[in-house]
Design a protein around this motif. Structure first.
Motif, PDB file in Angstrom:
ATOM      1  N   VAL A 108       0.813  -1.219   0.000  1.00 38.70           N
ATOM      2  CA  VAL A 108       0.000   0.000   0.000  1.00 38.70           C
ATOM      3  C   VAL A 108       0.849   1.273   0.000  1.00 38.70           C
ATOM      4  N   VAL A 109       2.137   1.147  -0.317  1.00 41.34           N
ATOM      5  CA  VAL A 109       3.015   2.309  -0.392  1.00 41.34           C
ATOM      6  C   VAL A 109       2.459   3.280  -1.433  1.00 41.34           C
ATOM      7  N   GLY A 110       2.325   4.535  -1.065  1.00 41.85           N
ATOM      8  CA  GLY A 110       1.853   5.558  -1.988  1.00 41.85           C
ATOM      9  C   GLY A 110       0.347   5.671  -2.086  1.00 41.85           C
ATOM     10  N   LEU A 111      -0.382   4.844  -1.351  1.00 42.22           N
ATOM     11  CA  LEU A 111      -1.838   4.912  -1.381  1.00 42.22           C
ATOM     12  C   LEU A 111      -2.367   5.656  -0.166  1.00 42.22           C
ATOM     13  N   HIS A 112      -3.499   6.311  -0.342  1.00 40.61           N
ATOM     14  CA  HIS A 112      -4.160   6.996   0.769  1.00 40.61           C
ATOM     15  C   HIS A 112      -5.258   6.135   1.372  1.00 40.61           C
ATOM     16  N   GLU A 113      -6.017   5.455   0.518  1.00 41.22           N
ATOM     17  CA  GLU A 113      -7.187   4.725   1.002  1.00 41.22           C
ATOM     18  C   GLU A 113      -7.376   3.443   0.188  1.00 41.22           C
ATOM     19  N   VAL A 114      -7.775   2.384   0.855  1.00 41.51           N
ATOM     20  CA  VAL A 114      -8.118   1.116   0.211  1.00 41.51           C
ATOM     21  C   VAL A 114      -9.527   0.743   0.634  1.00 41.51           C
ATOM     22  N   THR A 115     -10.351   0.362  -0.346  1.00 44.41           N
ATOM     23  CA  THR A 115     -11.719  -0.075  -0.068  1.00 44.41           C
ATOM     24  C   THR A 115     -11.895  -1.494  -0.585  1.00 44.41           C
ATOM     25  N   ILE A 116     -12.484  -2.335   0.254  1.00 46.80           N
ATOM     26  CA  ILE A 116     -12.759  -3.721  -0.110  1.00 46.80           C
ATOM     27  C   ILE A 116     -14.268  -3.890  -0.185  1.00 46.80           C
ATOM     28  N   SER A 117     -14.747  -4.439  -1.311  1.00 43.94           N
ATOM     29  CA  SER A 117     -16.179  -4.615  -1.545  1.00 43.94           C
ATOM     30  C   SER A 117     -16.443  -6.029  -2.035  1.00 43.94           C
ATOM     31  N   ALA A 118     -17.701  -6.466  -1.885  1.00 43.74           N
ATOM     32  CA  ALA A 118     -18.090  -7.796  -2.364  1.00 43.74           C
ATOM     33  C   ALA A 118     -19.567  -7.803  -2.724  1.00 43.74           C
ATOM     34  N   SER A 119     -19.960  -8.842  -3.440  1.00 48.86           N
ATOM     35  CA  SER A 119     -21.354  -9.059  -3.814  1.00 48.86           C
ATOM     36  C   SER A 119     -21.686 -10.524  -3.589  1.00 48.86           C
ATOM     37  N   GLY A 120     -22.895 -10.790  -3.086  1.00 50.38           N
ATOM     38  CA  GLY A 120     -23.334 -12.165  -2.905  1.00 50.38           C
ATOM     39  C   GLY A 120     -23.826 -12.759  -4.209  1.00 50.38           C
ATOM     40  N   ALA A 121     -23.637 -14.071  -4.370  1.00 49.92           N
ATOM     41  CA  ALA A 121     -24.158 -14.753  -5.555  1.00 49.92           C
ATOM     42  C   ALA A 121     -25.686 -14.712  -5.544  1.00 49.92           C
TER      43      ALA A 121
END
Length: 134
Positions: A108-121
């Motif tokens: 994550v060097v150089g990043l400000h924000e990380v978002t993790i998302s998902a969808s159900g089958a």
């Protein structure tokens, strides 16, 4: 449970975060965690899926708070044959089965924000997710 993030004090910057039993409907992607990773180098995320399988798993990132997020990983190949910034993953996270688990390690060097998302089958996939960064 709402997302909880705790900074860990010590000789280096670190944090842990968690979000339990996030409901992921079949329509659209649901944000599981949004993490401020400014000043960190690595991020480890693990999750478990209950009741229904996933049909999407996405990692997006921003370089600046005002920037539009860009997708870092969203396809099976992004996880089964990762390239930087994804360092390693437990397999194809986009189709994690009900009662299954998954994880990934990310630079994550150089990043400000990380978002993790998902969808159900199908509706009512429930995801519990944990993260640790330093």
């Amino acid at each position: 449970m709402a997302q909880a993030t705790t900074l860990i004090s010590g000789s280096r910057q670190a944090f842990v975060a968690a979000n339990a039993a996030v409901a992921c409907p079949a329509a659209g992607n649901t944000v599981l965690l949004t993490l401020n990773v400014l000043g960190l180098t690595r991020l480890f995320v693990q999750f478990s899926v209950a009741t229904q399988a996933l049909d999407a798993f996405l990692i997006s990132a921003k370089a600046h708070p005002d920037a539009t997020a860009v997708t870092i990983a969203s396809s099976a190949a992004n996880f089964t044959s990762p390239v930087d910034p994804i360092v390693a993953a437990s397999g194809d996270l986009t189709t994690t089965a009900a009662a299954g688990t998954g994880w990934f390690l990310m630079n994550v060097v150089g990043l400000h924000e990380v978002t993790i998302s998902a969808s159900g089958a199908v509706n009512n996939a429930a995801v519990t997710i944990y993260a640790c960064g330093e």
